[in-house]
Design an enzyme around this catalytic site. Structure first.
Site, PDB file in Angstrom:
ATOM      1  N   SER A  13       0.869  -1.566  -0.008  1.00  5.90           N
ATOM      2  CA  SER A  13      -0.417  -0.039  -0.065  1.00  5.90           C
ATOM      3  C   SER A  13       0.782   1.536  -0.090  1.00  5.90           C
ATOM      4  O   SER A  13       0.239   2.310  -0.672  1.00  5.90           O
ATOM      5  CB  SER A  13      -1.117   0.027   1.140  1.00  5.90           C
ATOM      6  OG  SER A  13      -0.573   0.092   2.946  1.00  5.90           O
ATOM      7  N   HIS A 109       9.323   2.744   8.026  1.00  6.79           N
ATOM      8  CA  HIS A 109       9.323   1.649   9.498  1.00  6.79           C
ATOM      9  C   HIS A 109       7.994   2.587  10.180  1.00  6.79           C
ATOM     10  O   HIS A 109       7.849   3.239  10.656  1.00  6.79           O
ATOM     11  CB  HIS A 109      10.851   2.085  10.350  1.00  6.79           C
ATOM     12  CG  HIS A 109      10.352   0.862  11.695  1.00  6.79           C
ATOM     13  ND1 HIS A 109      10.629  -0.125  11.237  1.00  6.79           N
ATOM     14  CD2 HIS A 109      10.539   1.145  12.691  1.00  6.79           C
ATOM     15  CE1 HIS A 109      10.309  -0.955  12.491  1.00  6.79           C
ATOM     16  NE2 HIS A 109      10.123  -0.284  13.520  1.00  6.79           N
ATOM     17  N   GLU A 174       1.581   6.625   7.329  1.00 10.17           N
ATOM     18  CA  GLU A 174       3.098   6.232   6.363  1.00 10.17           C
ATOM     19  C   GLU A 174       2.177   7.262   4.929  1.00 10.17           C
ATOM     20  O   GLU A 174       2.970   7.485   4.095  1.00 10.17           O
ATOM     21  CB  GLU A 174       2.503   5.019   6.347  1.00 10.17           C
ATOM     22  CG  GLU A 174       3.902   4.557   7.815  1.00 10.17           C
ATOM     23  CD  GLU A 174       3.316   2.805   7.898  1.00 10.17           C
ATOM     24  OE1 GLU A 174       4.067   2.397   6.822  1.00 10.17           O
ATOM     25  OE2 GLU A 174       3.296   2.501   8.933  1.00 10.17           O
TER      26      GLU A 174
HETATM   27  C1  GRF Z   1       4.516  -0.786   6.533  1.00 12.42           C
HETATM   28  O1  GRF Z   1       3.882  -0.543   8.136  1.00 12.42           O
HETATM   29  C2  GRF Z   1       5.732  -0.108   6.304  1.00 12.42           C
HETATM   30  O2  GRF Z   1       5.789   0.487   7.646  1.00 12.42           O
HETATM   31  C3  GRF Z   1       6.505  -1.760   7.159  1.00 12.42           C
HETATM   32  O3  GRF Z   1       5.471  -2.356   6.595  1.00 12.42           O
HETATM   33  C4  GRF Z   1       4.229  -2.303   6.496  1.00 12.42           C
HETATM   34  C5  GRF Z   1       4.209  -2.733   4.560  1.00 12.42           C
HETATM   35  O4  GRF Z   1       2.937  -2.124   4.684  1.00 12.42           O
HETATM   36  N1  GRF Z   1       7.950  -1.750   7.014  1.00 12.42           N
HETATM   37  P1  GRF Z   1       2.787  -2.303   3.135  1.00 12.42           P
HETATM   38  O5  GRF Z   1       2.751  -3.012   2.392  1.00 12.42           O
HETATM   39  O6  GRF Z   1       2.887  -0.896   2.271  1.00 12.42           O
HETATM   40  O7  GRF Z   1       1.588  -2.389   2.660  1.00 12.42           O
END
Ligand code: GRF
Length: 210
Positions: A13, A109, A174
């Site tokens: 995502s 992260h 994020e």
């Molecule tokens: C996110 O929470 C990121 O911070 C961590 O793994 C997760 C990945 O989510 N490193 P996605 O695959 O981008 O939906």
């Protein structure tokens, strides 16, 4: 024009958020490839649907971390990358690979680094009784979830939160900060000095919870 290669292990995502920001804001970039270490990573489906070349490099097929990273590096370079975007890529990388992409490999992260490097960050924030939590985008350097911090976002921890409710709140931010960090990079605005990253011209490298 900058070329971006992304590495994922699952849902993808964050990659999708970056791709969509690029389209909406007409960034001068090409997404030259998306690599997954898990053949069933959902993010592969999205990348294919928008015509991004994909590759699967399954770590289980390699005898050592070094051998896997060599294959990874070959594929990244074959796609051609000015910027390597780790987006939920759940592998520890070897120093040789990290050095090869120094200053042009980013990671996101789900914690306010240096608090909670590693796994299960949301559970750990709840257990610690933290009232704020968040996410960090950083350049990758040797050491797990270490490296110069580009930007961070903050969310409140609510008394009733479960780990998944907290994770969902963090994930929303994020999707704001990762595209922002990538945009700054492709605009040539990020300057790394030691462990500090400056955006030039200056901008707040912190996104408070709305
Ligand atoms: C996110 O929470 C990121 O911070 C961590 O793994 C997760 C990945 O989510 N490193 P996605 O695959 O981008 O939906």
């Amino acid at each position: 024009m900058h070329s971006i290669v992304s590495l994922i292990s699952g849902r993808g995502s964050n990659f999708e958020a970056i791709y969509k920001a690029a389209q909406t804001k007409s960034w001068d970039v090409r997404f030259t490839g998306l690599i997954a270490n898990q053949p069933e990573a959902k993010g592969l489906v999205f990348a294919k649907s928008v015509g991004i070349p994909t590759a699967v490099i399954d770590h289980r097929a390699y005898p050592s971390r070094e051998a896997f990273d060599r294959a990874l590096m070959q594929q990244i370079d074959a796609f051609s990358a000015d910027l390597v975007v780790l987006a939920g890529f759940m592998r520890i990388l070897t120093p040789g690979l990290i050095e090869h992409y120094e200053g042009r490999m980013m990671n996101i992260h789900p914690s306010l680094l240096p608090r909670f490097p590693g796994l299960h960050t949301h559970e750990r924030a709840l257990e610690a009784g933290d009232r704020v939590h968040g996410a960090t985008v950083h350049f990758v350097s040797a050491g797990v979830d270490e490296g110069p911090i580009i930007c961070q976002s903050e969310v409140p921890v609510l008394p009733t939160d479960t780990p998944s409710e907290l994770a969902a709140r963090v994930l929303k931010t994020e999707h704001q900060i990762y595209p922002l960090a990538v945009e700054w990079f492709i605009q040539g605005r990020l300057q790394i000095t030691g462990n500090r990253v400056r955006v030039d011209p200056p901008e707040l490298q912190y996104i408070p919870f709305p």
